[in-house]
Design a protein around this motif. Structure first.
Motif, PDB file in Angstrom:
ATOM      1  N   UNK A 176      41.788  19.029  60.599  1.00 53.35           N
ATOM      2  CA  UNK A 176      41.898  17.565  60.569  1.00 53.35           C
ATOM      3  C   UNK A 176      43.235  17.119  61.158  1.00 53.35           C
ATOM      4  N   UNK A 177      43.202  15.955  61.758  1.00 54.07           N
ATOM      5  CA  UNK A 177      44.434  15.314  62.232  1.00 54.07           C
ATOM      6  C   UNK A 177      44.634  14.070  61.365  1.00 54.07           C
ATOM      7  N   UNK A 178      45.796  13.988  60.726  1.00 58.10           N
ATOM      8  CA  UNK A 178      46.068  12.871  59.815  1.00 58.10           C
ATOM      9  C   UNK A 178      45.977  11.540  60.559  1.00 58.10           C
ATOM     10  N   UNK A 179      45.373  10.580  59.912  1.00 54.34           N
ATOM     11  CA  UNK A 179      45.301   9.231  60.481  1.00 54.34           C
ATOM     12  C   UNK A 179      46.655   8.556  60.309  1.00 54.34           C
ATOM     13  N   UNK A 180      47.254   8.139  61.392  1.00 54.80           N
ATOM     14  CA  UNK A 180      48.536   7.446  61.342  1.00 54.80           C
ATOM     15  C   UNK A 180      48.444   6.183  62.181  1.00 54.80           C
ATOM     16  N   UNK A 181      49.125   5.141  61.709  1.00 60.94           N
ATOM     17  CA  UNK A 181      49.169   3.865  62.433  1.00 60.94           C
ATOM     18  C   UNK A 181      50.367   3.851  63.374  1.00 60.94           C
ATOM     19  N   UNK A 182      50.371   2.907  64.312  1.00 62.63           N
ATOM     20  CA  UNK A 182      51.468   2.812  65.275  1.00 62.63           C
ATOM     21  C   UNK A 182      52.823   2.633  64.603  1.00 62.63           C
ATOM     22  N   UNK A 183      52.857   1.916  63.468  1.00 64.34           N
ATOM     23  CA  UNK A 183      54.153   1.663  62.829  1.00 64.34           C
ATOM     24  C   UNK A 183      54.515   2.700  61.767  1.00 64.34           C
ATOM     25  N   UNK A 184      53.728   3.762  61.636  1.00 72.93           N
ATOM     26  CA  UNK A 184      54.070   4.842  60.713  1.00 72.93           C
ATOM     27  C   UNK A 184      55.163   5.719  61.319  1.00 72.93           C
ATOM     28  N   UNK A 185      56.090   6.209  60.491  1.00 69.09           N
ATOM     29  CA  UNK A 185      57.159   7.056  61.015  1.00 69.09           C
ATOM     30  C   UNK A 185      56.619   8.377  61.551  1.00 69.09           C
ATOM     31  N   UNK A 186      57.210   8.839  62.667  1.00 72.77           N
ATOM     32  CA  UNK A 186      56.780  10.088  63.294  1.00 72.77           C
ATOM     33  C   UNK A 186      57.931  11.077  63.425  1.00 72.77           C
ATOM     34  N   UNK A 187      59.097  10.587  63.836  1.00 70.96           N
ATOM     35  CA  UNK A 187      60.230  11.483  64.086  1.00 70.96           C
ATOM     36  C   UNK A 187      61.528  10.811  63.667  1.00 70.96           C
TER      37      UNK A 187
END
Length: 199
Positions: A107-118
């Protein structure tokens, strides 16, 4: 790219060729190992690895899990690493390559554009290094803008010699997958080997 053209070369490193499909599989294995270690969505994972396919797999593995990657330059002194790890509240430090075989997290976690990534740290040249949080949307936008400005296409091979934890290395080189380009990975810049690699 892994779904559309899994055999397309993603990384070239010391005579080896890693396809997009293989890179995706390795990232899924990293995500599985981190999940087994208790890492979950939103947790910070420090990655202290040299420019190698293992770094790229770790980077995308962390994102696949929905966690936040904290890239650390291996040239930093130990006290500098410790300050950044503490400031980031990193749950795990990846400081050696994770196995390329193991239980994959499909699975690939569902993330929104404004969710932190790095969480990238500034150099600290004018004071204490500060963490700059980048979102999934901002990374995608910056990578796309860089690829457009430099006219990257899927037929290009980029010289991956900028440190991957640096914003240039991350945005333009590591995230070149948005264009389907390949990256010829070098651990550090040396003029003669770099020219030979380009040739």
């Amino acid at each position: 790219c892994a779904a559309e053209d899994p055999e397309r070369p993603a990384l070239l490193f010391e005579g080896d060729r890693v396809s997009y499909g293989e890179l995706d599989r390795r990232a899924a294995v990293v995500a599985g190992a981190l999940h087994e270690a208790g890492v979950g969505t939103g947790d910070r994972v420090a990655v202290e690895l040299p420019n190698t396919p293992a770094y790229v797999a770790a980077y995308f593995g962390v994102l696949r899990l929905g966690a936040v990657v904290v890239p650390l330059n291996i040239l930093l002194a130990r006290p500098e690493i410790e300050v950044r790890v503490a400031a980031a509240s990193a749950k795990v430090i990846v400081d050696r390559p994770l196995p390329v075989d193991g239980e994959a997290l499909s699975e690939i976690a569902e993330r929104e554009d404004d969710d932190p990534a790095a969480l990238l740290f500034t150099s600290g040249t004018t004071g204490v290094p500060k963490g700059a949080m980048l979102t999934h949307g901002s990374i995608r936008a910056a990578t796309s803008f860089g690829a457009d400005a430099l006219a990257f296409t899927g037929d290009d091979v980029l010289l991956g010699v900028a440190p991957f934890p640096h914003v240039l290395g991350q945005q333009v080189i590591v995230c070149a997958s948005l264009t389907g380009a390949a990256v010829s990975v070098m651990q550090r810049f040396e003029p003669e080997p770099a020219l030979a690699e380009m040739a």
